[in-house]
Write an enzyme that holds these catalytic residues in place. Structure first.
Site, mmCIF file in Angstrom:
data_model
loop_
_atom_site.group_PDB
_atom_site.id
_atom_site.type_symbol
_atom_site.label_atom_id
_atom_site.label_comp_id
_atom_site.label_asym_id
_atom_site.label_seq_id
_atom_site.Cartn_x
_atom_site.Cartn_y
_atom_site.Cartn_z
ATOM 1 C CE LYS A 1 -8.107 -3.168 4.625
ATOM 2 N NZ LYS A 1 -8.211 -2.361 3.722
ATOM 3 C CD1 TRP B 1 -1.832 -1.709 1.973
ATOM 4 C CD2 TRP B 1 -2.484 -1.783 0.226
ATOM 5 N NE1 TRP B 1 -2.911 -2.426 1.835
ATOM 6 C CE2 TRP B 1 -3.343 -2.401 0.689
ATOM 7 C CE3 TRP B 1 -2.848 -0.667 -1.151
ATOM 8 C CZ2 TRP B 1 -4.907 -2.845 -0.794
ATOM 9 C CZ3 TRP B 1 -4.239 -1.546 -1.537
ATOM 10 C CH2 TRP B 1 -4.862 -2.562 -1.447
ATOM 11 C CG ASP C 1 -3.173 4.145 3.634
ATOM 12 O OD1 ASP C 1 -4.325 3.760 4.312
ATOM 13 O OD2 ASP C 1 -3.403 3.442 2.330
HETATM 14 C C1 LIG Z 1 -6.809 -1.742 1.417
HETATM 15 C C2 LIG Z 1 -6.057 -0.560 1.968
HETATM 16 C C3 LIG Z 1 -5.888 0.322 1.271
HETATM 17 C C4 LIG Z 1 -6.632 0.050 0.121
HETATM 18 O O1 LIG Z 1 -7.861 0.475 0.419
HETATM 19 P P1 LIG Z 1 -9.095 0.845 -1.171
HETATM 20 O O2 LIG Z 1 -10.884 1.801 0.424
HETATM 21 O O3 LIG Z 1 -9.609 -0.595 -1.391
HETATM 22 O O4 LIG Z 1 -8.659 1.745 -2.317
HETATM 23 C C5 LIG Z 1 -5.069 0.804 1.412
HETATM 24 N N1 LIG Z 1 -4.262 0.623 2.218
HETATM 25 C C6 LIG Z 1 -4.227 0.415 3.745
HETATM 26 C C7 LIG Z 1 -3.356 0.215 4.196
HETATM 27 C C8 LIG Z 1 -5.233 -1.061 3.365
HETATM 28 O O5 LIG Z 1 -5.251 -2.046 4.180
#
Ligand SMILES: *Cc1c(COP(=O)(O)O)cnc(C)c1O
Length: 356
Positions: A190, A99, A166
């Site tokens: 999540k 990511w 993030d």
């Molecule tokens: C799941 C995830 C993403 C991707 O998220 P989307 O909403 O599918 O774009 C990005 N960064 C992390 C740390 C994630 O766990």
């Protein structure tokens, strides 16, 4: 049979979230209409947005001078929007997994990227430390929880520049010092809501400094000014998010979530350290995620993956197959996962050990 949901995302939601959302799908706020079929400009729905933003601020103790945005496009869109809105020329990135690598790729479309450190040499099984961040960057971007590799930055780092994070897979899992960040973003699927909603928290005075003219929808200022109602928001996902936030509050807030998350993680890591057949993928306890716990079979049992997955299936343990880039197993222990589910997994591991 009771199912124990260990999926990494979309992932488990509280029973409260599902029940309350299901009710509103049939009759929203006494309107006799579904939350999916009323105007987002109605007073009833505006109240949902207002309460959602207020509860995010309350639960995360968001200081004055910050705005909460309810967006779409997932964390993946933020990989580009963050630099577009905040990077003048140069930004620093910590590379802790795929990511983070994707965030770096998008940032390079906007300006210069300094990769301050990477844990790629060990397939991202640790968090790099002791790196230097140049003073002349606009921010340092971190991925606080590396969903795929099971590492986590569990305390807000002290650095010489503003942070951008993030927090897709660990937001609401622990108290955060928001004042260290210019921007935090997270896909909702999540720890908050069904997919389709992206939460972002931005420091107001970090905006408008790039000199870049931005398309309206890609400009954070638009969403700040319009209270996330510039265009039609993802109404159903926002409604579900509000229920999750209410549930967090009922349960004692984020400090209470943190406590139980630590207990769940300890239960599983202790078993991984004890059980002769399994081992944790992340060696350093300091770097071990409390949200995504990755583990593999010890070498002597490397051919037993499928057998354990079969036992897991028998026990109603769902979603524990590891991501293809790590292999083995991954148990995601998000806020809504009860400790009983972790105990069920630990019991299955003990039973498996006694078979061999
Ligand atoms: C799941 C995830 C993403 C991707 O998220 P989307 O909403 O599918 O774009 C990005 N960064 C992390 C740390 C994630 O766990």
């Amino acid at each position: 049979m009771k199912k124990h949901n260990f999926y990494a995302g979309p992932s488990i939601l509280s029973e409260f979230t599902k029940e309350e959302t299901a009710k509103a799908v049939m009759d929203f706020a006494g309107t006799g209409l579904s939350v999916m079929e009323v105007s987002h400009r109605s007073a009833e729905f505006q109240a949902v947005v207002d309460e959602t933003i207020a509860l995010v601020k309350e639960l995360l103790e968001v200081p004055d001078g910050y705005s909460v945005m309810l967006l779409q496009g997932g964390a993946s869109t933020q990989f580009y929007l963050a630099p577009l809105n905040l990077m003048k020329k140069k930004a620093a990135y910590l590379n802790t997994g795929s990511w983070a690598s994707k965030a770096i790729k998008e940032a390079k479309l906007v300006g210069e990227v300094v990769e301050v450190a990477s844990s790629k040499d060990k397939n991202f099984n640790y968090i790099p430390k002791g790196y230097k961040v140049p003073d002349d960057v606009d921010y340092l971007h971190i991925t606080t929880n590396n969903t795929i590799y099971g590492t986590e930055i569990k305390t807000d780092p002290d650095v010489n520049v503003p942070l951008v994070a993030d927090m897709s897979s660990d937001i609401f899992s622990r108290p955060i010092d928001i004042s260290k960040y210019d921007l935090i973003y997270a896909g909702a699927q999540k720890n908050l809501a069904p997919a389709g909603l992206t939460l972002a928290i931005v420091r107001d005075d970090a905006l408008g400094k790039t000199g870049r003219e931005l398309p309206t929808m890609l400009n954070y200022q638009t969403h700040v000014d319009k209270g996330s109602m510039f265009n039609t928001p993802p109404c159903l996902a926002i409604y579900a998010a509000l229920q999750t936030l209410k549930w967090y509050k009922q349960k004692g807030g984020i400090a209470a979530m943190h406590k139980i998350n630590n207990e769940k993680a300890k239960l599983l890591y202790d078993e991984l350290d004890r059980n002769k057949m399994f081992k944790a993928v992340v060696p350093d306890p300091e770097d071990r995620s409390i949200m995504n716990i990755c583990f593999v079979m010890e070498e002597a049992y490397a051919d037993k993956d499928a057998d354990f997955l079969a036992l897991a299936k028998e026990k109603g343990l769902v979603g524990i197959k590891g991501h293809r880039s790590v292999g083995g197993f991954r148990a995601s222990t998000y806020n809504a996962l009860p400790i009983e589910s972790v105990q069920a997994l630990v019991d299955a591991m003990k039973e498996f050990e006694s078979k061999y």
